[in-house]
Design a protein around this motif. Structure first.
Motif, short mmCIF file in Angstrom:
data_model
loop_
_atom_site.label_atom_id
_atom_site.label_comp_id
_atom_site.label_asym_id
_atom_site.label_seq_id
_atom_site.Cartn_x
_atom_site.Cartn_y
_atom_site.Cartn_z
N VAL A 147 0.84 -1.20 0.00
CA VAL A 147 0.00 0.00 0.00
C VAL A 147 0.87 1.25 0.00
O VAL A 147 0.67 2.19 -0.80
N ARG A 178 1.38 4.13 -2.93
CA ARG A 178 1.11 5.54 -2.62
C ARG A 178 2.30 6.42 -3.00
O ARG A 178 2.13 7.50 -3.58
N GLN A 180 -0.06 9.21 4.92
CA GLN A 180 -1.15 9.35 5.88
C GLN A 180 -1.20 8.16 6.86
O GLN A 180 -2.20 7.45 6.97
N THR A 181 -0.10 7.98 7.56
CA THR A 181 -0.01 6.88 8.52
C THR A 181 0.13 7.44 9.94
O THR A 181 1.02 8.27 10.22
N TYR A 229 -5.50 1.66 0.37
CA TYR A 229 -6.02 2.02 1.68
C TYR A 229 -6.12 0.77 2.55
O TYR A 229 -6.25 -0.35 2.05
N LEU A 281 -11.38 4.66 -2.76
CA LEU A 281 -11.72 5.44 -1.58
C LEU A 281 -13.13 5.10 -1.09
O LEU A 281 -13.38 5.06 0.12
N HIS A 317 -12.95 1.98 0.85
CA HIS A 317 -12.25 2.27 2.11
C HIS A 317 -13.19 2.96 3.10
O HIS A 317 -13.23 2.61 4.28
N ASN A 318 -13.95 3.92 2.61
CA ASN A 318 -14.89 4.64 3.49
C ASN A 318 -15.93 3.68 4.07
O ASN A 318 -16.34 3.81 5.23
#
Length: 350
Positions: free
Chosen positions: A231, A235, A243-244, A305, A322, A325-326
């Protein structure tokens, strides 16, 4: 004739006495020493001779017996003048012969210290300070002085010590353990980098070490590490921010109190991968060999994600879009709230 009989009798008496003395000597050599306490050890210091060693045994309440017998046994076992410095275990069944051979061969007590995967340099140094009998040479050093003492001035210490179990002996210092752990990480990182997959968005082994440290902090599930690494690699390749959360937490330092708030994610630090692109400036933890392999040979796929399942397994749901993921995040939040409600009501979550 009479003289010959007298001589024969004397020879027989001498032989009996020699046999008796030999039996006594063997019994002394191979009989456990009396008075050995639980977990007893013997420390042989530089310059100690056999008499000094026997005095140390007696000071512990251990009966040593005849010193001449010890001297004869030391010659027989070739231990005379060859006692090696160190700490020796005194088992309850320890015999004079076994002890002399151990001191001759340097079979010292080997203690163990384990560096845990995911520890920070702060965790590592705190753990070393608590190790009994390990000399503390780095206690007054800051991290910069520590790295200089290790022969790597100017290098950040985070991530530079391989999580493994290291043997040490009495007389060693914390700096000795750190030197071995640094060399082990250097070797492991070089091996992982040499076997790296093609077209990684990583320019140097140090970048691989940094990515491995993030992977280490993101999951404790072994078979997920390559997926997590995949992942982050995708990215980086796509120009997305990592974004970790673990990097944000590391950048907060002592300000982190156990809960990560939305404001923390938007507060810029060099380690905030929500506000800054690319990898953070240094590793954030000590990655193990599995995390190093995952960072340099990530699993293929299209996921960009991931979010925790939230069932206590430590596993994650991976998503390529996304929207998916959401939806996974929504499931996680619902599960988390249900668990908290169950705890409040005193019932086990379903």
């Amino acid at each position: 004739m009479m003289l010959r009989r007298v001589l024969l009798v004397l020879l027989l008496i001498g032989a009996v006495l020699l046999a008796f003395a030999w039996q006594r000597f063997r019994a002394f050599a191979d009989t456990p020493l009396p008075g050995i306490g639980a977990d007893a050890t013997l420390v042989v210091a530089r310059g100690d001779n056999l008499d000094k060693v026997l005095g140390k045994l007696q000071a512990q309440g251990i009966a040593t017996g005849n010193r001449l017998a010890w001297q004869l046994l030391a010659r027989q076992t070739r231990a005379a003048g060859r006692l090696q410095v160190g700490e020796y275990a005194l088992a309850s069944a320890a015999t004079p012969r076994a002890l002399l051979i151990a001191m001759r061969d340097g079979k010292v007590v080997r203690r163990k210290f384990t560096i845990v995967e995911g520890w920070s340099i702060r965790d590592l140094r705190a753990a070393l300070r608590k190790v009994p009998l390990l000399a503390q040479k780095t206690a007054g050093m800051d991290d910069a002085a520590l790295m200089a003492a290790l022969g790597h001035p100017g290098q950040h210490p985070e991530g530079r010590f391989l999580p493994e179990t290291y043997a040490w002996v009495r007389g060693d210092a914390d700096l000795d353990v750190l030197e071995r752990a640094y060399a082990a990480m250097d070797k492991a990182l070089a091996a992982a980098w040499a076997a790296r997959a093609p077209d990684l968005p990583l320019a140097t082994p140090d970048e691989a070490l940094t990515l491995a440290s993030i992977v280490e902090k993101e999951t404790g599930v072994a078979d997920e590490r390559p997926q997590i690494a995949g992942v982050f690699v995708r990215r980086l390749q796509a120009g997305m921010r990592l974004q970790t959360d673990p990097t944000v937490i590391y950048g907060m330092g002592s300000r982190y109190a156990g809960n990560l708030r939305r404001a923390d994610l938007t507060t810029d630090t060099p380690y905030n991968t929500y506000t800054r692109a690319g990898l953070p400036p240094t590793p954030i933890a000590m990655p193990g060999k599995a995390a190093l392999r995952a960072a340099t040979r990530p699993a293929p796929g299209d996921a960009l994600y991931f979010v925790a399942v939230g069932d206590g397994s430590g596993r994650h749901v991976f998503s390529a879009s996304l929207a998916d993921h959401n939806a996974a995040v929504k499931d996680y939040v619902q599960r988390y709230r249900a668990q908290r409600q169950a705890v409040r009501e005193g019932a086990a979550p379903k």
